[in-house]
Design a protein around this motif. Structure first.
Motif, PDB file in Angstrom:
ATOM      1  N   ALA A 216       0.833  -1.203   0.000  1.00 48.83           N
ATOM      2  CA  ALA A 216       0.000   0.000   0.000  1.00 48.83           C
ATOM      3  C   ALA A 216       0.868   1.253   0.000  1.00 48.83           C
ATOM      4  O   ALA A 216       0.570   2.234  -0.694  1.00 48.83           O
ATOM      5  CB  ALA A 216      -0.928  -0.008   1.211  1.00 48.83           C
ATOM      6  N   LEU A 217       1.951   1.227   0.757  1.00 48.14           N
ATOM      7  CA  LEU A 217       2.869   2.365   0.760  1.00 48.14           C
ATOM      8  C   LEU A 217       3.520   2.535  -0.604  1.00 48.14           C
ATOM      9  O   LEU A 217       3.647   3.651  -1.115  1.00 48.14           O
ATOM     10  CB  LEU A 217       3.930   2.176   1.841  1.00 48.14           C
ATOM     11  N   ARG A 218       3.909   1.426  -1.193  1.00 47.18           N
ATOM     12  CA  ARG A 218       4.567   1.488  -2.495  1.00 47.18           C
ATOM     13  C   ARG A 218       3.628   2.035  -3.562  1.00 47.18           C
ATOM     14  O   ARG A 218       4.021   2.826  -4.423  1.00 47.18           O
ATOM     15  CB  ARG A 218       5.051   0.099  -2.892  1.00 47.18           C
ATOM     16  N   HIS A 219       2.356   1.627  -3.514  1.00 48.20           N
ATOM     17  CA  HIS A 219       1.379   2.042  -4.521  1.00 48.20           C
ATOM     18  C   HIS A 219       0.643   3.322  -4.126  1.00 48.20           C
ATOM     19  O   HIS A 219      -0.302   3.720  -4.810  1.00 48.20           O
ATOM     20  CB  HIS A 219       0.355   0.924  -4.744  1.00 48.20           C
ATOM     21  N   ARG A 220       1.058   3.924  -3.030  1.00 48.06           N
ATOM     22  CA  ARG A 220       0.398   5.131  -2.517  1.00 48.06           C
ATOM     23  C   ARG A 220      -1.095   4.889  -2.314  1.00 48.06           C
ATOM     24  O   ARG A 220      -1.943   5.723  -2.654  1.00 48.06           O
ATOM     25  CB  ARG A 220       0.627   6.315  -3.459  1.00 48.06           C
ATOM     26  N   ALA A 221      -1.396   3.727  -1.762  1.00 48.68           N
ATOM     27  CA  ALA A 221      -2.788   3.336  -1.526  1.00 48.68           C
ATOM     28  C   ALA A 221      -3.085   3.199  -0.041  1.00 48.68           C
ATOM     29  O   ALA A 221      -4.102   2.607   0.335  1.00 48.68           O
ATOM     30  CB  ALA A 221      -3.080   2.020  -2.243  1.00 48.68           C
ATOM     31  N   PHE A 222      -2.207   3.722   0.805  1.00 49.48           N
ATOM     32  CA  PHE A 222      -2.411   3.647   2.247  1.00 49.48           C
ATOM     33  C   PHE A 222      -3.629   4.490   2.618  1.00 49.48           C
ATOM     34  O   PHE A 222      -3.740   5.649   2.234  1.00 49.48           O
ATOM     35  CB  PHE A 222      -1.173   4.168   2.978  1.00 49.48           C
ATOM     36  N   VAL A 223      -4.556   3.906   3.353  1.00 49.96           N
ATOM     37  CA  VAL A 223      -5.771   4.624   3.751  1.00 49.96           C
ATOM     38  C   VAL A 223      -5.408   5.695   4.777  1.00 49.96           C
ATOM     39  O   VAL A 223      -4.756   5.393   5.783  1.00 49.96           O
ATOM     40  CB  VAL A 223      -6.804   3.652   4.348  1.00 49.96           C
ATOM     41  N   PRO A 224      -5.794   6.949   4.564  1.00 45.72           N
ATOM     42  CA  PRO A 224      -5.491   7.995   5.545  1.00 45.72           C
ATOM     43  C   PRO A 224      -6.049   7.655   6.922  1.00 45.72           C
ATOM     44  O   PRO A 224      -7.095   7.007   7.048  1.00 45.72           O
ATOM     45  CB  PRO A 224      -6.183   9.236   4.959  1.00 45.72           C
ATOM     46  N   LEU A 225      -5.354   8.096   7.951  1.00 42.61           N
ATOM     47  CA  LEU A 225      -5.721   7.743   9.318  1.00 42.61           C
ATOM     48  C   LEU A 225      -7.159   8.128   9.641  1.00 42.61           C
ATOM     49  O   LEU A 225      -7.911   7.328  10.215  1.00 42.61           O
ATOM     50  CB  LEU A 225      -4.763   8.413  10.301  1.00 42.61           C
ATOM     51  N   ARG A 226      -7.571   9.344   9.301  1.00 44.13           N
ATOM     52  CA  ARG A 226      -8.935   9.767   9.625  1.00 44.13           C
ATOM     53  C   ARG A 226      -9.961   8.846   8.964  1.00 44.13           C
ATOM     54  O   ARG A 226     -10.987   8.510   9.570  1.00 44.13           O
ATOM     55  CB  ARG A 226      -9.167  11.213   9.196  1.00 44.13           C
ATOM     56  N   SER A 227      -9.696   8.432   7.734  1.00 39.04           N
ATOM     57  CA  SER A 227     -10.625   7.529   7.042  1.00 39.04           C
ATOM     58  C   SER A 227     -10.699   6.183   7.746  1.00 39.04           C
ATOM     59  O   SER A 227     -11.772   5.575   7.837  1.00 39.04           O
ATOM     60  CB  SER A 227     -10.193   7.340   5.587  1.00 39.04           C
ATOM     61  N   LEU A 228      -9.564   5.697   8.237  1.00 35.34           N
ATOM     62  CA  LEU A 228      -9.556   4.433   8.969  1.00 35.34           C
ATOM     63  C   LEU A 228     -10.334   4.561  10.275  1.00 35.34           C
ATOM     64  O   LEU A 228     -11.125   3.678  10.630  1.00 35.34           O
ATOM     65  CB  LEU A 228      -8.116   4.009   9.259  1.00 35.34           C
ATOM     66  N   LEU A 229     -10.123   5.659  10.987  1.00 32.25           N
ATOM     67  CA  LEU A 229     -10.758   5.837  12.294  1.00 32.25           C
ATOM     68  C   LEU A 229     -12.274   5.941  12.198  1.00 32.25           C
ATOM     69  O   LEU A 229     -12.979   5.632  13.167  1.00 32.25           O
ATOM     70  CB  LEU A 229     -10.202   7.088  12.981  1.00 32.25           C
ATOM     71  N   THR A 230     -12.790   6.380  11.057  1.00 34.69           N
ATOM     72  CA  THR A 230     -14.236   6.563  10.896  1.00 34.69           C
ATOM     73  C   THR A 230     -14.839   5.583   9.897  1.00 34.69           C
ATOM     74  O   THR A 230     -15.980   5.758   9.463  1.00 34.69           O
ATOM     75  CB  THR A 230     -14.538   8.004  10.439  1.00 34.69           C
ATOM     76  N   ALA A 231     -14.096   4.550   9.529  1.00 33.35           N
ATOM     77  CA  ALA A 231     -14.553   3.599   8.505  1.00 33.35           C
ATOM     78  C   ALA A 231     -15.790   2.846   8.968  1.00 33.35           C
ATOM     79  O   ALA A 231     -15.896   2.434  10.122  1.00 33.35           O
ATOM     80  CB  ALA A 231     -13.433   2.621   8.172  1.00 33.35           C
ATOM     81  N   ARG A 232     -16.715   2.645   8.041  1.00 31.27           N
ATOM     82  CA  ARG A 232     -17.933   1.901   8.302  1.00 31.27           C
ATOM     83  C   ARG A 232     -17.734   0.425   7.960  1.00 31.27           C
ATOM     84  O   ARG A 232     -16.747   0.046   7.323  1.00 31.27           O
ATOM     85  CB  ARG A 232     -19.105   2.479   7.493  1.00 31.27           C
ATOM     86  N   PRO A 233     -18.669  -0.444   8.350  1.00 32.84           N
ATOM     87  CA  PRO A 233     -18.503  -1.888   8.117  1.00 32.84           C
ATOM     88  C   PRO A 233     -18.248  -2.264   6.664  1.00 32.84           C
ATOM     89  O   PRO A 233     -17.520  -3.231   6.396  1.00 32.84           O
ATOM     90  CB  PRO A 233     -19.837  -2.465   8.617  1.00 32.84           C
ATOM     91  N   ALA A 234     -18.812  -1.515   5.717  1.00 33.21           N
ATOM     92  CA  ALA A 234     -18.648  -1.868   4.304  1.00 33.21           C
ATOM     93  C   ALA A 234     -17.190  -1.854   3.876  1.00 33.21           C
ATOM     94  O   ALA A 234     -16.802  -2.569   2.942  1.00 33.21           O
ATOM     95  CB  ALA A 234     -19.458  -0.909   3.430  1.00 33.21           C
ATOM     96  N   ARG A 235     -16.364  -1.060   4.541  1.00 30.50           N
ATOM     97  CA  ARG A 235     -14.946  -0.996   4.182  1.00 30.50           C
ATOM     98  C   ARG A 235     -14.204  -2.277   4.553  1.00 30.50           C
ATOM     99  O   ARG A 235     -13.108  -2.526   4.044  1.00 30.50           O
ATOM    100  CB  ARG A 235     -14.284   0.196   4.877  1.00 30.50           C
ATOM    101  N   PHE A 236     -14.792  -3.068   5.437  1.00 29.49           N
ATOM    102  CA  PHE A 236     -14.145  -4.299   5.883  1.00 29.49           C
ATOM    103  C   PHE A 236     -14.687  -5.515   5.138  1.00 29.49           C
ATOM    104  O   PHE A 236     -14.664  -6.635   5.645  1.00 29.49           O
ATOM    105  CB  PHE A 236     -14.304  -4.451   7.397  1.00 29.49           C
ATOM    106  N   SER A 237     -15.178  -5.282   3.942  1.00 31.23           N
ATOM    107  CA  SER A 237     -15.602  -6.364   3.060  1.00 31.23           C
ATOM    108  C   SER A 237     -15.343  -5.921   1.627  1.00 31.23           C
ATOM    109  O   SER A 237     -15.075  -4.744   1.361  1.00 31.23           O
ATOM    110  CB  SER A 237     -17.089  -6.690   3.262  1.00 31.23           C
ATOM    111  N   GLY A 238     -15.390  -6.860   0.709  1.00 31.23           N
ATOM    112  CA  GLY A 238     -15.189  -6.525  -0.690  1.00 31.23           C
ATOM    113  C   GLY A 238     -13.754  -6.157  -1.014  1.00 31.23           C
ATOM    114  O   GLY A 238     -12.803  -6.577  -0.347  1.00 31.23           O
TER     115      GLY A 238
END
Length: 443
Positions: A216-238
């Motif tokens: 994720a770091l290499r591809h610049r796809a690391f999820v920003p911290l704020r987005s992780l802290l407020t992520a909803r259940p849908a982000r943990f599937s698919g």
């Protein structure tokens, strides 16, 4: 097969590697037609598994119901009880909570097909998952092939955390800014184990998650911290689930091992349990400046994914509990060797390591019949997971490149004279993007 060691060299990380053993029962002449071939040519249509009655094994904390091999089931039962005891101890240390008596049932089917038939009746939305925790029945449901024990442990942590939250039905997930990363991250953190003799030890570094973080770091796809802290259940599937689970593990691992932040974890837990907004609780406990926090966290992640400079053994000589059995086959350890017997499925073992650019893998392999080989793969959800396949048979060694599940092109083939039933020394190196393979000191 006898697996010796893998050597890592400290170059810059550009990709992750999943080193995979597989043994096919099909003779090489029919498995790999000259000039082409695909994984599809190895398999036959899977037969519907017979619904043999599930055996019940009762331990101190876990009741195991399973159709797996009795010897495997007995060893698994012991590890499940050991895990519950260790997880309770670690939770007491990390969150300063009292140990809770946990009595849980876990159903472990041998095959994914039987799991899916069960899930279609009881949890149709989770039919394609590796497993799930049914809070109403206090039951974990999963399957053996394609899943590591880490998944079993992950779901058991949900049962333990449900006791501490007083919520076995995950109703807390519906609250605004509920920190789902905390639930899932703690399950990943406690569920990550290392083999210790014939048993397991937690917690341990999760190299599969480190591979996702590195990519994720290499591809610049690391999820920003704020987005992780407020992520909803849908982000943990698919499609997004792998990186969200990886970052959740990474964040918990960082907090637990940070000299200052770890002292605030019990307070954070008490705040969210009492109903405080998850984002507000995080800032109150770990600092208002999320940008500065994220910067420090990423420094720690980059240090974790740095390849070790010393040789690393992939096989302890005692157990393959830290490997994942894919699809089927019979695998065991005897005389400090991994021994496998294939069937009509894709039979291989999987083990993840930290990302690396250059490395050398050394091993000894004995083929008694059929074909054996190695797969080098990538642990990143945006790409097809298997890159290169090395096929080793009595009279041929072939390197193939896979692009999709159905497009697997030959790269190079060499005739060989490898007597069946005798050990062959294999050395595979990836240096600056070039693959070099030697078999018995011949390239």
């Amino acid at each position: 097969m006898r697996l010796q060691s893998q050597r890592y060299r400290p170059w810059v990380v550009t990709l992750s590697v999943v080193l995979t053993w597989w043994i096919g029962a099909t003779p090489p002449s029919s498995a790999y037609p000259a000039g082409g071939g695909s994984l599809g040519s190895l398999s036959s249509s899977p037969k519907s598994p017979t619904d043999v009655p599930l055996r019940t094994l009762r331990g101190r904390s876990v009741e195991l119901r399973t159709d797996t091999d009795p010897r495997y089931a007995k060893k698994l039962q012991n590890k499940l009880d050991s895990f519950i005891a260790q997880a309770n101890t670690e939770l007491t240390r990390v969150l300063e909570v009292p140990k809770r008596a946990v009595h849980t049932t876990i159903i472990v089917f041998e095959s994914q097909q039987r799991y899916q038939r069960y899930a279609r009746r009881h949890a149709p939305a989770l039919v394609n998952n590796g497993g799930y925790y049914d809070g109403g029945g206090r039951t974990v449901v999963t399957y053996r092939f394609n899943n590591s024990m880490q998944l079993f442990f992950h779901e058991l942590v949900h049962a333990i955390m449900a006791e501490h939250f007083g919520d076995h039905h995950f109703s807390r997930y519906t609250r605004r800014n509920w920190p789902i990363w905390f639930d899932e991250g703690m399950s990943e953190y406690l569920g990550s184990y290392a083999v210790k003799g014939s048993g397991i030890h937690i917690p341990a570094a999760n190299k599969g998650k480190l591979a996702y973080l590195g990519n994720a770091l290499r591809h610049r796809a690391f999820v920003p911290l704020r987005s992780l802290l407020t992520a909803r259940p849908a982000r943990f599937s698919g499609a997004s689930m792998n990186i969200y689970y990886a970052e959740s593990w990474g964040l918990i691992n960082y907090l637990v091992n940070h000299a200052v932040h770890r002292s605030q974890l019990p307070l954070f837990f008490r705040k969210i349990r009492s109903g405080v907004d998850g984002l507000i609780a995080f800032k109150e406990c770990f600092g208002e400046d999320l940008v500065a926090f994220e910067s420090s966290w990423l420094v720690a992640v980059k240090e974790l994914i740095r390849p070790p400079s010393r040789p690393v053994s992939l096989f302890s000589g005692h157990s393959i509990d830290d490997w994942t059995v894919h699809e089927g086959g019979t695998w065991r350890v005897a005389d400090k060797e991994i021994r496998g017997h294939g069937n009509t499925n894709y039979n291989y073992l999987i083990k993840s390591e930290v990302p690396m650019k250059d490395f050398t893998l050394e091993l000894e392999m004995m083929v008694e019949r059929g074909t054996a080989g190695l797969i080098l793969g990538n642990n990143y959800h945006g790409e097809y997971p298997y890159y290169y396949l090395v096929d080793v048979a009595r009279d041929v060694v072939m390197l193939r490149r896979s692009y999709t599940a159905t497009r697997i092109d030959p790269v190079k083939q060499a005739f060989a004279d490898l007597p069946l039933g005798k050990w062959a020394r294999i050395k595979l190196s990836v240096i600056e993007g070039h693959i070099a393979l030697t078999v018995n000191n011949k390239e």
